[in-house]
Scaffold this motif. Sequence first.
Motif, PDB file in Angstrom:
ATOM      1  N   THR A  59      43.072  33.663  45.954  1.00 36.02           N
ATOM      2  CA  THR A  59      42.709  35.190  46.204  1.00 36.02           C
ATOM      3  C   THR A  59      43.577  36.026  47.066  1.00 36.02           C
ATOM      4  OG1 THR A  59      41.253  34.622  48.287  1.00 36.02           O
ATOM      5  CG2 THR A  59      40.311  34.336  46.111  1.00 36.02           C
ATOM      6  N   PRO A  60      43.635  37.223  46.903  1.00 36.40           N
ATOM      7  CA  PRO A  60      43.128  37.984  45.806  1.00 36.40           C
ATOM      8  C   PRO A  60      43.507  38.111  44.489  1.00 36.40           C
ATOM      9  CG  PRO A  60      44.505  39.418  47.157  1.00 36.40           C
ATOM     10  CD  PRO A  60      44.604  38.005  47.587  1.00 36.40           C
ATOM     11  N   ARG A  95      43.528  36.113  42.065  1.00 32.67           N
ATOM     12  CA  ARG A  95      42.594  35.556  41.112  1.00 32.67           C
ATOM     13  C   ARG A  95      41.529  36.581  40.486  1.00 32.67           C
ATOM     14  NH1 ARG A  95      38.082  32.515  43.750  1.00 32.67           N
ATOM     15  NH2 ARG A  95      39.632  31.260  44.658  1.00 32.67           N
ATOM     16  N   TRP A  96      41.345  37.359  41.421  1.00 35.59           N
ATOM     17  CA  TRP A  96      40.248  38.452  41.199  1.00 35.59           C
ATOM     18  C   TRP A  96      40.992  39.607  40.287  1.00 35.59           C
ATOM     19  CZ3 TRP A  96      39.008  37.932  46.757  1.00 35.59           C
ATOM     20  CH2 TRP A  96      38.068  36.853  47.003  1.00 35.59           C
ATOM     21  N   TRP A 128      39.356  35.852  34.752  1.00 38.72           N
ATOM     22  CA  TRP A 128      38.274  35.867  36.046  1.00 38.72           C
ATOM     23  C   TRP A 128      37.234  37.163  35.655  1.00 38.72           C
ATOM     24  CZ3 TRP A 128      36.404  39.361  39.474  1.00 38.72           C
ATOM     25  CH2 TRP A 128      35.465  38.672  40.486  1.00 38.72           C
ATOM     26  N   ALA A 139      39.545  44.609  46.117  1.00 43.29           N
ATOM     27  CA  ALA A 139      39.872  43.110  45.859  1.00 43.29           C
ATOM     28  C   ALA A 139      40.665  42.468  47.344  1.00 43.29           C
ATOM     29  CB  ALA A 139      40.711  42.749  44.750  1.00 43.29           C
ATOM     30  N   SER A 164      37.095  38.764  50.023  1.00 44.75           N
ATOM     31  CA  SER A 164      36.037  39.204  48.907  1.00 44.75           C
ATOM     32  C   SER A 164      36.311  40.365  47.960  1.00 44.75           C
ATOM     33  CB  SER A 164      34.609  39.632  49.647  1.00 44.75           C
ATOM     34  OG  SER A 164      34.963  41.069  50.086  1.00 44.75           O
ATOM     35  N   THR A 165      35.805  40.440  46.739  1.00 39.11           N
ATOM     36  CA  THR A 165      35.987  41.509  45.891  1.00 39.11           C
ATOM     37  C   THR A 165      34.603  42.265  45.514  1.00 39.11           C
ATOM     38  OG1 THR A 165      37.209  42.335  44.011  1.00 39.11           O
ATOM     39  CG2 THR A 165      35.843  40.050  43.676  1.00 39.11           C
ATOM     40  N   GLY A 210      34.983  35.206  49.314  1.00 43.52           N
ATOM     41  CA  GLY A 210      36.172  34.530  48.929  1.00 43.52           C
ATOM     42  C   GLY A 210      35.665  32.978  49.346  1.00 43.52           C
ATOM     43  N   VAL A 253      44.087  31.614  50.274  1.00 40.68           N
ATOM     44  CA  VAL A 253      44.432  32.833  49.750  1.00 40.68           C
ATOM     45  C   VAL A 253      46.146  32.732  49.563  1.00 40.68           C
ATOM     46  CG1 VAL A 253      42.960  34.053  51.363  1.00 40.68           C
ATOM     47  CG2 VAL A 253      45.082  33.456  52.305  1.00 40.68           C
TER      48      VAL A 253
END
Length: 334
Positions: A5-6, A8-9, A14, A41, A45-46, A63, A302
């Motif tokens: 992350t971030p 991935r988001w 996803w 994002a 967290s997102t 996350g 991350v």
Amino acid sequence: MKAPTPGRWASTEWLEDTLEWGARALAPHGLTLRAWTQPHARPWSTALRLETDADPVWLKAPGDGALFEVPLLVLLAELDLPHVPRPLAHDLDRGLVLLPDGGEVSRVAYGGTTPPERMADHLALYAHLQRLTEPHVDAIVALGVGDLRPTRMPRLLEQTIAVLEAERAPAALSREDAARLRAVLPAYAEACAELEASGIAPTLQHDDLHDSNILARGPVIIDWGDSCVGHPFGTMLATLNSIAFHHKLAPDDPAFGLVVDAYTDAWTDLHDRPTLRRLVSLAQRVGPLTRSLSYRQALTNVDEPAWREYGDAMPEWLLEVFEADLPRRPPLLG
């Protein structure tokens, strides 16, 4: 292994999978997904804002180090505790939770910063919530929430010093700073022992409670991804620091006494005011460890840019143990 992350988001895979789940989760509530945005994002967290044919709904993904937030929110709602979100749906395997829109956070509702007297009101209600979690701390720890009770913290500090001394930049703790921290381990242990001996039971402790994590309507406490089980007064480290920063207050400003007394009123059945104020100060003195550990948790899996941007928060928070010029925080060795 999951992608970091971030980034991935932001991936199509996803987003498509998550939005498909969100649309299915809305249906039992008679809602249809009409549009969506991704307001943020961050590495930890997102959140997606889902526009429906009624009120908006929020879809949150914590996350990888804070996946416990999803079952924690579910448990708090099942216990029918006040001032916590009420999830509309969740998926433990995906690490997703669907939440109703709760309106503006307190900071926005009050035009950029919440007046100390209103924060005092919020904190009095939060303290009541904390006391209600006392019988449930073992169940909360079983969800993966960190167990940072005072008896465990000296050993955890010792371990964290060693881990960060061997960590890669920018999260590395210098040899000199590691030696400084080891030198105060006995005093740190004494402070933790006094907190333990106070008879104040461990509770769920938010650990990042400021006026952007409180919805004004309710109020409702949100964003529990930094939370732990520990001495409840550990909350005051982040809270008083935030009040001091946003209101540009001197460390001896009377507003701090107002806030601390309103918050600790929930424990006046156990101690008098001077004792409660002292315990708040002790909790702030040992609290930097919980903040350092929360960043380590937040930076689990991350990407490299996120690590480079935020990794230094881990050693910097540990070194806050030595910072005395902050509200209601006497020197640890004083």
